[in-house]
Design an enzyme around this catalytic site. Structure first.
Site, PDB file in Angstrom:
ATOM      1  N   GLY A  14      -0.857  20.099 -30.417  1.00 48.19           N
ATOM      2  CA  GLY A  14       0.805  19.540 -30.417  1.00 48.19           C
ATOM      3  C   GLY A  14       1.700  20.097 -31.197  1.00 48.19           C
ATOM      4  N   TYR A 140       3.965   1.272 -34.011  1.00 46.29           N
ATOM      5  CA  TYR A 140       3.652   2.596 -34.426  1.00 46.29           C
ATOM      6  C   TYR A 140       3.465   2.497 -36.209  1.00 46.29           C
ATOM      7  CZ  TYR A 140       4.505   7.636 -35.406  1.00 46.29           C
ATOM      8  OH  TYR A 140       4.647   9.003 -35.811  1.00 46.29           O
ATOM      9  N   HIS A 183      11.062  12.982 -28.503  1.00 46.05           N
ATOM     10  CA  HIS A 183      12.138  12.693 -29.541  1.00 46.05           C
ATOM     11  C   HIS A 183      13.457  13.323 -29.093  1.00 46.05           C
ATOM     12  CE1 HIS A 183       8.469  12.015 -31.996  1.00 46.05           C
ATOM     13  NE2 HIS A 183       9.180  11.134 -32.386  1.00 46.05           N
TER      14      HIS A 183
HETATM   15  P1  NAP Z   1       2.212  15.572 -30.542  1.00 43.53           P
HETATM   16  O1  NAP Z   1       3.130  16.929 -30.357  1.00 43.53           O
HETATM   17  O2  NAP Z   1       2.517  14.557 -29.580  1.00 43.53           O
HETATM   18  O3  NAP Z   1       0.637  15.988 -30.986  1.00 43.53           O
HETATM   19  C1  NAP Z   1       0.071  14.853 -31.105  1.00 43.53           C
HETATM   20  C2  NAP Z   1      -1.339  15.325 -30.714  1.00 43.53           C
HETATM   21  O4  NAP Z   1      -2.566  14.163 -30.785  1.00 43.53           O
HETATM   22  C3  NAP Z   1      -1.308  15.657 -29.274  1.00 43.53           C
HETATM   23  O5  NAP Z   1      -1.712  17.143 -28.912  1.00 43.53           O
HETATM   24  C4  NAP Z   1      -2.431  14.680 -28.336  1.00 43.53           C
HETATM   25  O6  NAP Z   1      -3.012  15.465 -27.683  1.00 43.53           O
HETATM   26  C5  NAP Z   1      -3.328  14.326 -29.803  1.00 43.53           C
HETATM   27  N1  NAP Z   1      -3.891  12.999 -29.428  1.00 43.53           N
HETATM   28  C6  NAP Z   1      -3.285  11.686 -28.881  1.00 43.53           C
HETATM   29  N2  NAP Z   1      -4.464  10.947 -28.852  1.00 43.53           N
HETATM   30  C7  NAP Z   1      -5.411  11.846 -29.003  1.00 43.53           C
HETATM   31  C8  NAP Z   1      -6.878  10.890 -28.773  1.00 43.53           C
HETATM   32  N3  NAP Z   1      -7.133  10.005 -28.345  1.00 43.53           N
HETATM   33  N4  NAP Z   1      -7.760  11.937 -29.244  1.00 43.53           N
HETATM   34  C9  NAP Z   1      -7.618  13.193 -29.593  1.00 43.53           C
HETATM   35  N5  NAP Z   1      -6.300  13.644 -29.679  1.00 43.53           N
HETATM   36  C10 NAP Z   1      -5.385  13.012 -29.431  1.00 43.53           C
HETATM   37  O7  NAP Z   1       2.873  15.230 -32.167  1.00 43.53           O
HETATM   38  P2  NAP Z   1       3.386  15.967 -33.332  1.00 43.53           P
HETATM   39  O8  NAP Z   1       4.794  15.598 -33.373  1.00 43.53           O
HETATM   40  O9  NAP Z   1       2.659  17.051 -33.568  1.00 43.53           O
HETATM   41  O10 NAP Z   1       2.782  14.993 -34.402  1.00 43.53           O
HETATM   42  C11 NAP Z   1       1.721  15.353 -35.295  1.00 43.53           C
HETATM   43  C12 NAP Z   1       1.620  14.046 -36.271  1.00 43.53           C
HETATM   44  O11 NAP Z   1       3.019  13.890 -37.195  1.00 43.53           O
HETATM   45  C13 NAP Z   1       1.554  12.848 -35.947  1.00 43.53           C
HETATM   46  O12 NAP Z   1       0.468  11.981 -36.810  1.00 43.53           O
HETATM   47  C14 NAP Z   1       2.784  12.096 -35.735  1.00 43.53           C
HETATM   48  O13 NAP Z   1       2.643  10.866 -36.151  1.00 43.53           O
HETATM   49  C15 NAP Z   1       3.271  12.875 -37.121  1.00 43.53           C
HETATM   50  N6  NAP Z   1       4.897  12.796 -37.216  1.00 43.53           N
HETATM   51  C16 NAP Z   1       5.542  13.414 -36.280  1.00 43.53           C
HETATM   52  C17 NAP Z   1       6.918  13.640 -36.160  1.00 43.53           C
HETATM   53  C18 NAP Z   1       7.881  14.117 -35.291  1.00 43.53           C
HETATM   54  O14 NAP Z   1       8.943  13.834 -35.195  1.00 43.53           O
HETATM   55  N7  NAP Z   1       7.371  14.701 -34.293  1.00 43.53           N
HETATM   56  C19 NAP Z   1       7.460  13.030 -37.502  1.00 43.53           C
HETATM   57  C20 NAP Z   1       6.910  12.332 -38.362  1.00 43.53           C
HETATM   58  C21 NAP Z   1       5.598  12.241 -38.519  1.00 43.53           C
HETATM   59  P3  NAP Z   1      -2.733  15.034 -25.986  1.00 43.53           P
HETATM   60  O15 NAP Z   1      -1.378  15.467 -25.991  1.00 43.53           O
HETATM   61  O16 NAP Z   1      -3.647  15.940 -25.270  1.00 43.53           O
HETATM   62  O17 NAP Z   1      -2.997  13.774 -25.517  1.00 43.53           O
HETATM   63  P1  GDP Z   2      13.968   8.119 -33.998  1.00 48.58           P
HETATM   64  O1  GDP Z   2      14.488   9.179 -35.034  1.00 48.58           O
HETATM   65  O2  GDP Z   2      12.618   7.652 -34.339  1.00 48.58           O
HETATM   66  O3  GDP Z   2      14.982   6.956 -33.838  1.00 48.58           O
HETATM   67  O4  GDP Z   2      13.712   8.659 -32.595  1.00 48.58           O
HETATM   68  P2  GDP Z   2      14.295   9.805 -31.530  1.00 48.58           P
HETATM   69  O5  GDP Z   2      13.938  11.210 -32.085  1.00 48.58           O
HETATM   70  O6  GDP Z   2      13.956   9.210 -30.057  1.00 48.58           O
HETATM   71  O7  GDP Z   2      15.880   9.716 -31.922  1.00 48.58           O
HETATM   72  C1  GDP Z   2      16.550   8.638 -31.265  1.00 48.58           C
HETATM   73  C2  GDP Z   2      18.005   8.596 -31.577  1.00 48.58           C
HETATM   74  O8  GDP Z   2      18.547   9.810 -30.807  1.00 48.58           O
HETATM   75  C3  GDP Z   2      18.927   7.507 -31.163  1.00 48.58           C
HETATM   76  O9  GDP Z   2      19.997   7.280 -31.862  1.00 48.58           O
HETATM   77  C4  GDP Z   2      19.274   7.889 -29.649  1.00 48.58           C
HETATM   78  O10 GDP Z   2      20.331   7.156 -29.035  1.00 48.58           O
HETATM   79  C5  GDP Z   2      19.488   9.325 -29.966  1.00 48.58           C
HETATM   80  N1  GDP Z   2      19.371  10.135 -28.802  1.00 48.58           N
HETATM   81  C6  GDP Z   2      20.457  10.859 -28.100  1.00 48.58           C
HETATM   82  N2  GDP Z   2      19.865  11.506 -26.865  1.00 48.58           N
HETATM   83  C7  GDP Z   2      18.690  11.192 -26.868  1.00 48.58           C
HETATM   84  C8  GDP Z   2      17.762  11.701 -26.214  1.00 48.58           C
HETATM   85  O11 GDP Z   2      17.791  12.773 -25.315  1.00 48.58           O
HETATM   86  N3  GDP Z   2      16.460  11.595 -26.481  1.00 48.58           N
HETATM   87  C9  GDP Z   2      16.199  10.576 -27.401  1.00 48.58           C
HETATM   88  N4  GDP Z   2      14.722  10.351 -27.810  1.00 48.58           N
HETATM   89  N5  GDP Z   2      17.183  10.248 -28.186  1.00 48.58           N
HETATM   90  C10 GDP Z   2      18.174  10.614 -28.081  1.00 48.58           C
END
Ligand code: NAP
Ligand code: GDP
Length: 318
Positions: A14, A140, A183
């Site tokens: 991911g 979540y 996102h």
């Molecule tokens: P991501 O790109 O969606 O990666 C998550 C990975 O988890 C994906 O590769 C997915 O594989 C795998 N996964 C989901 N279900 C699974 C299952 N049943 N078995 C095995 N693997 C599974 O997300 P990320 O942004 O890298 O997030 C990584 C971590 O950071 C997560 O725990 C998330 O909650 C945390 N986090 C993310 C953000 C953010 O803004 N992105 C912010 C704060 C915290 P598939 O795609 O193949 O299903």
């Molecule tokens: P959050 O940070 O957990 O709320 O999640 P997001 O990363 O989806 O960000 C949401 C915020 O971005 C909200 O204020 C949305 O209205 C705004 N936003 C604007 N354009 C987009 C878009 O194309 N995708 C998403 N996911 N959010 C958007």
């Protein structure tokens, strides 16, 4: 017999997992460590038997646990129950099996969106359980909070070193650029790219006024490697840029427009939700450990992400 530390990264393909791989490949590897990145294709972590088989095969001494069902504002709103149940099961399996295999340390990922909606700012690590999260990511958030509960229970019961990091909004190469369930920055980059290509308006959701602290995935990756190697607490640690680096969605959209080179109209669709207005987090604890910590400039990180997206347009998640 190897005496190497074997580090298993769940969710390894991911956004964050790919960034860890990138950082390791670019100078952070150590000879005494072997890193194994696993994906849902190799092992479905909702299945306990499969999780056991994976650990039997890899024999990890350490785990970075990233795998999760995750979405942006609309992904979370529409899948509250599914995200709660799936994440609870994944986390319970990974931590239980880590314990049974004698894993020395697990670092899991929480998120700043799981903090109480009504809270004083800036948020700090002690506030995680102080009230209900924002409605938009109810399922979540509660599932993520339970990781902290499990970590503390395993530590109290067995002395296990299971800890967690709390990142703010992450973005970078390998993000999910899908507009419906990804996102904001992934969605904006995809939409601005398409608007330039198709000569159409660039539509930003909501008013543009909500505030976010955006974190480059490669900065997070470096810090997660540091947490794995050097952070000894069970208590979570917030991984965030400075409070003064918080920007509005509108400011972020303008930087995306510049990076893409889009010259057309930018429209704000106020029929779409704004979601949580802010979740301003303090990185004070992190800075106490790493006083000289510097983050990549947001504009530079967006440029790198846009360049990656353009180069990998065909295979990128969108
Ligand atoms: P991501 O790109 O969606 O990666 C998550 C990975 O988890 C994906 O590769 C997915 O594989 C795998 N996964 C989901 N279900 C699974 C299952 N049943 N078995 C095995 N693997 C599974 O997300 P990320 O942004 O890298 O997030 C990584 C971590 O950071 C997560 O725990 C998330 O909650 C945390 N986090 C993310 C953000 C953010 O803004 N992105 C912010 C704060 C915290 P598939 O795609 O193949 O299903
Ligand atoms: P959050 O940070 O957990 O709320 O999640 P997001 O990363 O989806 O960000 C949401 C915020 O971005 C909200 O204020 C949305 O209205 C705004 N936003 C604007 N354009 C987009 C878009 O194309 N995708 C998403 N996911 N959010 C958007």
């Amino acid at each position: 017999m190897t005496s190497k530390n074997v580090i298993l990264v769940t969710g390894g393909e991911g956004l964050v997992g790919s960034a860890i791989k990138f950082v390791l490949d670019n100078g952070e590897t150590r000879t005494e460590e072997e890193w194994v990145f696993t994906s849902s294709k190799e092992c479905d972590l909702t299945k306990l038997t499969d999780t056991n088989k994976l650990f039997e095969k890899v024999k990890p001494t350490h785990v970075i646990h990233l795998a999760a069902k995750i979405g942006g504002l609309y992904g979370n709103l529409e899948n509250s129950l599914q995200y709660f149940r799936t994440n609870i099961i994944i986390n319970d399996n990974v931590l239980a099996v880590s314990h049974n295999f004698g894993v020395k340390k697990v670092v899991s990922c929480l998120s700043t969106c799981i903090f109480p909606d009504r809270v004083s700012y800036p948020i700090d690590e002690k506030m995680i359980h102080d009230g209900p999260p924002h409605d938009s990511n109810f399922g979540y958030s509660y599932a993520k909070r339970m990781i902290d509960v499990l970590n503390k229970c395993y530590n109290k019961t067995y002395g296990d070193i299971f800890t967690s990091v709390v990142p703010t909004n992450v973005f970078g190469p390998h993000d999910n650029f899908n507009v419906e369930n990804g996102h904001v920055l992934g969605g904006l980059i995809h939409k601005a790219f398409c608007a330039k290509r198709d000569n159409t308006d660039f539509v930003v959701w909501g008013t543009g006024s909500p505030l976010r602290q955006f974190l480059y995935s490669r900065d997070l990756a470096r810090l997660m490697i540091w947490v794995l190697r050097s952070y000894e607490e069970i208590e979570p640690i917030i991984i965030s840029v400075n409070v003064e680096d918080e920007i509005s969605i509108k400011e972020a959209a303008e930087i995306v427009v510049k990076a893409i080179g889009f010259k057309g109209n930018v429209i704000y669709d106020t029929n779409k939700l704004d979601g949580q207005f802010r979740k301003t987090a303090s990185n004070r604890k992190l800075k106490t450990y790493l006083p000289n910590l510097k983050f990549t400039q947001f504009e530079d990180a967006i440029k790198e992400t846009v360049d990656w997206y353009m180069k990998h347009f065909e295979e990128a998640r969108k």
